[in-house]
Motif scaffolding. Sequence first.
Motif, PDB file in Angstrom:
ATOM      1  N   ASN A 178       0.779  -1.205  -0.027  1.00 25.64           N
ATOM      2  CA  ASN A 178       0.093  -0.039   0.155  1.00 25.64           C
ATOM      3  C   ASN A 178       0.853   1.460   0.246  1.00 25.64           C
ATOM      4  O   ASN A 178       0.370   2.321   0.501  1.00 25.64           O
ATOM      5  CB  ASN A 178      -0.816  -0.118   1.283  1.00 25.64           C
ATOM      6  N   THR A 179       2.015   1.228  -0.788  1.00 25.29           N
ATOM      7  CA  THR A 179       2.833   2.410  -0.607  1.00 25.29           C
ATOM      8  C   THR A 179       2.383   3.332  -1.475  1.00 25.29           C
ATOM      9  O   THR A 179       3.194   4.620  -1.564  1.00 25.29           O
ATOM     10  CB  THR A 179       4.435   1.885  -0.963  1.00 25.29           C
ATOM     11  N   GLY A 180       1.666   3.173  -2.381  1.00 20.09           N
ATOM     12  CA  GLY A 180       1.321   4.194  -3.563  1.00 20.09           C
ATOM     13  C   GLY A 180       2.569   4.336  -4.614  1.00 20.09           C
ATOM     14  O   GLY A 180       2.561   5.263  -5.486  1.00 20.09           O
ATOM     15  N   ASN A 181       3.820   3.589  -4.436  1.00 24.99           N
ATOM     16  CA  ASN A 181       4.739   3.974  -5.424  1.00 24.99           C
ATOM     17  C   ASN A 181       5.141   2.367  -5.969  1.00 24.99           C
ATOM     18  O   ASN A 181       4.295   1.385  -5.875  1.00 24.99           O
ATOM     19  CB  ASN A 181       5.908   4.301  -4.569  1.00 24.99           C
ATOM     20  N   LYS A 182       6.276   2.167  -6.746  1.00 28.80           N
ATOM     21  CA  LYS A 182       6.803   1.251  -7.495  1.00 28.80           C
ATOM     22  C   LYS A 182       7.548   0.431  -6.633  1.00 28.80           C
ATOM     23  O   LYS A 182       8.156  -0.455  -7.211  1.00 28.80           O
ATOM     24  CB  LYS A 182       7.353   1.572  -8.738  1.00 28.80           C
ATOM     25  N   ALA A 183       8.063   0.826  -5.317  1.00 28.64           N
ATOM     26  CA  ALA A 183       9.097  -0.038  -4.614  1.00 28.64           C
ATOM     27  C   ALA A 183       8.403  -1.253  -4.075  1.00 28.64           C
ATOM     28  O   ALA A 183       7.163  -1.408  -3.815  1.00 28.64           O
ATOM     29  CB  ALA A 183       9.393   0.695  -3.343  1.00 28.64           C
ATOM     30  N   LYS A 184       9.185  -2.130  -4.472  1.00 31.31           N
ATOM     31  CA  LYS A 184       8.853  -3.780  -4.112  1.00 31.31           C
ATOM     32  C   LYS A 184       8.720  -4.205  -2.864  1.00 31.31           C
ATOM     33  O   LYS A 184       9.379  -3.491  -1.778  1.00 31.31           O
ATOM     34  CB  LYS A 184       9.868  -4.618  -4.743  1.00 31.31           C
ATOM     35  N   ARG A 185       7.480  -4.687  -2.146  1.00 30.54           N
ATOM     36  CA  ARG A 185       7.538  -5.029  -1.063  1.00 30.54           C
ATOM     37  C   ARG A 185       7.247  -6.576  -0.933  1.00 30.54           C
ATOM     38  O   ARG A 185       6.933  -7.198  -1.660  1.00 30.54           O
ATOM     39  CB  ARG A 185       5.988  -4.661  -0.651  1.00 30.54           C
ATOM     40  N   PHE A 186       7.940  -7.398   0.104  1.00 32.81           N
ATOM     41  CA  PHE A 186       8.075  -8.641   0.116  1.00 32.81           C
ATOM     42  C   PHE A 186       7.244  -9.024   1.421  1.00 32.81           C
ATOM     43  O   PHE A 186       6.977  -8.593   2.237  1.00 32.81           O
ATOM     44  CB  PHE A 186       9.686  -8.814   0.494  1.00 32.81           C
ATOM     45  N   PHE A 208      -3.531   3.711  -3.175  1.00 31.31           N
ATOM     46  CA  PHE A 208      -2.301   3.317  -2.308  1.00 31.31           C
ATOM     47  C   PHE A 208      -1.723   2.140  -2.809  1.00 31.31           C
ATOM     48  O   PHE A 208      -0.484   1.752  -2.367  1.00 31.31           O
ATOM     49  CB  PHE A 208      -3.081   2.874  -0.962  1.00 31.31           C
ATOM     50  N   LEU A 209      -2.234   1.664  -4.112  1.00 31.17           N
ATOM     51  CA  LEU A 209      -1.311   0.492  -4.546  1.00 31.17           C
ATOM     52  C   LEU A 209       0.133   0.650  -4.996  1.00 31.17           C
ATOM     53  O   LEU A 209       0.503   1.451  -5.398  1.00 31.17           O
ATOM     54  CB  LEU A 209      -2.055   0.015  -6.019  1.00 31.17           C
ATOM     55  N   THR A 210       0.587  -0.463  -4.400  1.00 33.52           N
ATOM     56  CA  THR A 210       2.265  -0.563  -4.778  1.00 33.52           C
ATOM     57  C   THR A 210       2.494  -1.227  -6.146  1.00 33.52           C
ATOM     58  O   THR A 210       2.078  -2.517  -6.369  1.00 33.52           O
ATOM     59  CB  THR A 210       2.900  -1.504  -3.809  1.00 33.52           C
ATOM     60  N   GLU A 211       2.742  -0.540  -7.240  1.00 35.54           N
ATOM     61  CA  GLU A 211       2.783  -1.098  -8.455  1.00 35.54           C
ATOM     62  C   GLU A 211       4.185  -1.578  -8.858  1.00 35.54           C
ATOM     63  O   GLU A 211       5.059  -1.119  -8.649  1.00 35.54           O
ATOM     64  CB  GLU A 211       2.235   0.078  -9.472  1.00 35.54           C
ATOM     65  N   ASN A 212       4.342  -2.911  -9.532  1.00 31.92           N
ATOM     66  CA  ASN A 212       5.391  -3.280  -9.997  1.00 31.92           C
ATOM     67  C   ASN A 212       5.252  -4.614 -10.773  1.00 31.92           C
ATOM     68  O   ASN A 212       3.994  -4.918 -10.958  1.00 31.92           O
ATOM     69  CB  ASN A 212       6.410  -3.667  -8.902  1.00 31.92           C
ATOM     70  N   GLU A 213       6.297  -5.031 -11.600  1.00 35.68           N
ATOM     71  CA  GLU A 213       5.998  -5.994 -12.666  1.00 35.68           C
ATOM     72  C   GLU A 213       5.812  -7.352 -11.718  1.00 35.68           C
ATOM     73  O   GLU A 213       5.365  -8.563 -12.634  1.00 35.68           O
ATOM     74  CB  GLU A 213       7.234  -6.138 -13.318  1.00 35.68           C
ATOM     75  N   GLU A 214       5.670  -7.518 -10.647  1.00 40.48           N
ATOM     76  CA  GLU A 214       5.250  -8.683  -9.968  1.00 40.48           C
ATOM     77  C   GLU A 214       4.116  -9.023  -9.718  1.00 40.48           C
ATOM     78  O   GLU A 214       3.389 -10.199  -9.190  1.00 40.48           O
ATOM     79  CB  GLU A 214       6.151  -8.936  -8.540  1.00 40.48           C
ATOM     80  N   VAL A 215       3.285  -7.983  -9.923  1.00 38.85           N
ATOM     81  CA  VAL A 215       1.585  -7.994  -9.620  1.00 38.85           C
ATOM     82  C   VAL A 215       1.015  -9.080 -10.308  1.00 38.85           C
ATOM     83  O   VAL A 215       1.293  -8.993 -11.809  1.00 38.85           O
ATOM     84  CB  VAL A 215       0.805  -6.945  -9.751  1.00 38.85           C
ATOM     85  N   ASP A 216       0.379  -9.971 -10.091  1.00 46.90           N
ATOM     86  CA  ASP A 216      -0.263 -11.267 -10.861  1.00 46.90           C
ATOM     87  C   ASP A 216      -1.616 -11.003 -11.154  1.00 46.90           C
ATOM     88  O   ASP A 216      -2.213 -11.455 -12.373  1.00 46.90           O
ATOM     89  CB  ASP A 216       0.064 -12.684 -10.107  1.00 46.90           C
ATOM     90  N   LEU A 217      -2.384 -10.528 -10.371  1.00 46.64           N
ATOM     91  CA  LEU A 217      -3.922 -10.146 -10.490  1.00 46.64           C
ATOM     92  C   LEU A 217      -4.272  -9.124  -9.828  1.00 46.64           C
ATOM     93  O   LEU A 217      -3.621  -8.842  -8.504  1.00 46.64           O
ATOM     94  CB  LEU A 217      -4.748 -11.456 -10.587  1.00 46.64           C
TER      95      LEU A 217
END
Length: 325
Positions: A178-186, A208-217
């Motif tokens: 929920n960071t609102g940026n593209k930083a990856k969360r683990f 608030f979504l954390t966006e990155n290439e790991e989002v599956d759905l």
Amino acid sequence: MSDAVELQPFEAADVSRHIKEIPKGIQMIQAPAFWEKGSYGRGVKIAVLDTGCDKDHPDLKDRIIGGRNFTDDDEGSKDSFKDYNGHGTHVAGTIAATKNDKGVVGVAPEASLLILKVLNREGSGRPEWITEAINYAIVQKVHIINMSLSAGAEHEDMHEAIKRAVDKGIIVVCAAGNTGNKAKRFPAAYNECTSVGAVDFSGNKAIFLTENEEVDLTAPGVNVLSCYPLDLIPDRSEPYKVISGTSMSSPHVAGALALVLSFYQSKEQFNRPLTEDELYAQIVKCTIPLGGPKTAEGNGLLYLTAPELLAEYWKTNKPDLSQYS
């Protein structure tokens, strides 16, 4: 960089009306239509790694098959998985609140919940607590693990535990962040995990979504109604609250996986256990692209009747095989 695992900031809104409904998120992903197949998640065991759960909640008491505490709450007592925070009970309700003609209903209302408390009353946890809980879940032979939590840094032991779970056929579902940026969360950013983004009830990406290439759905994660501990609400007769976050979208997917697993393992379908890869493939089939960036929605919105919609489209829209001749 801190390796603390935590809940992303969230606000819980009180419910001031009588609740007896199928929450909007459950409807949006088409769970009620999937129930018509006769699948409610029976026989599927889901480990909920969170802040614990209220085992006396009227919508959850029949779903909880056990639990264990891995935190420092209650002086570290292993048998006490009480939820002093509220988050874990809310997540559990979205996954599997019982269909009992009162309160709310979860996505998979006949699935079994194993409550593994890895976050304390402050919503904070240690990577080793989560690692231990994942290993415990493997021993308990769960089918699905839900982790609506995140950290800003990687943790090798946690990652290795996740790999072991996946190797055992367990699918691991995580909130994207929920960071609102593209930083990856683990752990969501680990390739072995199924990372879930969030949309509102109109299908718009959550701010608030954390966006990155790991989002599956993606799944509903804004203003989600679900269960809340009896001790943490103003009116014990209405133990529900509304919360937003990818923490709320992840359990929609975990519950949907229980429905899909229960259905496709049946005698009328594959008539055998599904591998983790096969289960992931089946849930990806149950998505609809929303037209947004892949970093926000991955394969699209969780929509359990998508295969039927595609089959209907095929019946009336056969391809013209002469146009390129």
